[in-house]
Design a protein around this motif. Structure first.
Motif, PDB file in Angstrom:
ATOM      1  N   MET A  60       0.833  -1.206   0.000  1.00  0.00           N
ATOM      2  CA  MET A  60       0.000   0.000   0.000  1.00  0.00           C
ATOM      3  C   MET A  60       0.867   1.255   0.000  1.00  0.00           C
ATOM      4  N   ALA A  61       1.955   1.230   0.759  1.00  0.00           N
ATOM      5  CA  ALA A  61       2.864   2.376   0.792  1.00  0.00           C
ATOM      6  C   ALA A  61       3.576   2.554  -0.542  1.00  0.00           C
ATOM      7  N   ARG A  62       3.861   1.448  -1.225  1.00  0.00           N
ATOM      8  CA  ARG A  62       4.551   1.507  -2.514  1.00  0.00           C
ATOM      9  C   ARG A  62       3.691   2.178  -3.579  1.00  0.00           C
ATOM     10  N   VAL A  63       2.398   1.875  -3.592  1.00  0.00           N
ATOM     11  CA  VAL A  63       1.521   2.398  -4.645  1.00  0.00           C
ATOM     12  C   VAL A  63       0.760   3.656  -4.231  1.00  0.00           C
ATOM     13  N   GLY A  64       0.736   3.956  -2.934  1.00  0.00           N
ATOM     14  CA  GLY A  64      -0.030   5.096  -2.457  1.00  0.00           C
ATOM     15  C   GLY A  64       0.846   6.210  -1.920  1.00  0.00           C
ATOM     16  N   SER A  65       0.205   7.209  -1.399  1.00  0.00           N
ATOM     17  CA  SER A  65       0.895   8.343  -0.787  1.00  0.00           C
ATOM     18  C   SER A  65       0.253   8.595   0.573  1.00  0.00           C
ATOM     19  N   LEU A  89       1.065   9.723   7.112  1.00  0.00           N
ATOM     20  CA  LEU A  89       1.347   9.053   8.378  1.00  0.00           C
ATOM     21  C   LEU A  89       1.034   7.572   8.246  1.00  0.00           C
ATOM     22  N   VAL A  90       1.919   6.744   8.760  1.00  0.00           N
ATOM     23  CA  VAL A  90       1.698   5.297   8.795  1.00  0.00           C
ATOM     24  C   VAL A  90       1.856   4.851  10.243  1.00  0.00           C
ATOM     25  N   ILE A  91       0.826   4.250  10.784  1.00  0.00           N
ATOM     26  CA  ILE A  91       0.873   3.712  12.149  1.00  0.00           C
ATOM     27  C   ILE A  91       0.634   2.217  12.042  1.00  0.00           C
TER      28      ILE A  91
END
Length: 71
Positions: free
Chosen positions: A17-22, A25-27
């Motif tokens: 998800m982090a690879r394809v999105g922006s 904040l990630v928790i």
């Protein structure tokens, strides 16, 4: 301020998800299936070395994990 929350079922999904999105904040939890939160954080940081927003959240945090997350 408008916020949208998305969830991943495991660490590997969080990395994808982090690879394809922006995300601003990630928790994540340290203890997740497939890939733990610490490894997922390492991989997310490899995707974009300038990204410093990733933080871990767990009720069982050791001081070494906290230090890693703040770097």
């Amino acid at each position: 301020m408008d916020a949208t929350c998305v969830t991943a079922c495991d660490g590997a999904e969080a990395v994808e998800m982090a690879r394809v999105g922006s995300f601003d904040l990630v928790i994540m939890d340290l203890r997740m299936p497939v890939m733990d939160g610490l490894e997922a954080t390492r991989r997310i940081r490899e995707i974009d070395e300038d990204r410093k927003s990733t933080r871990l959240n767990s009720s069982h945090v050791e001081i070494s994990y906290a230090v890693f997350c703040l770097k």
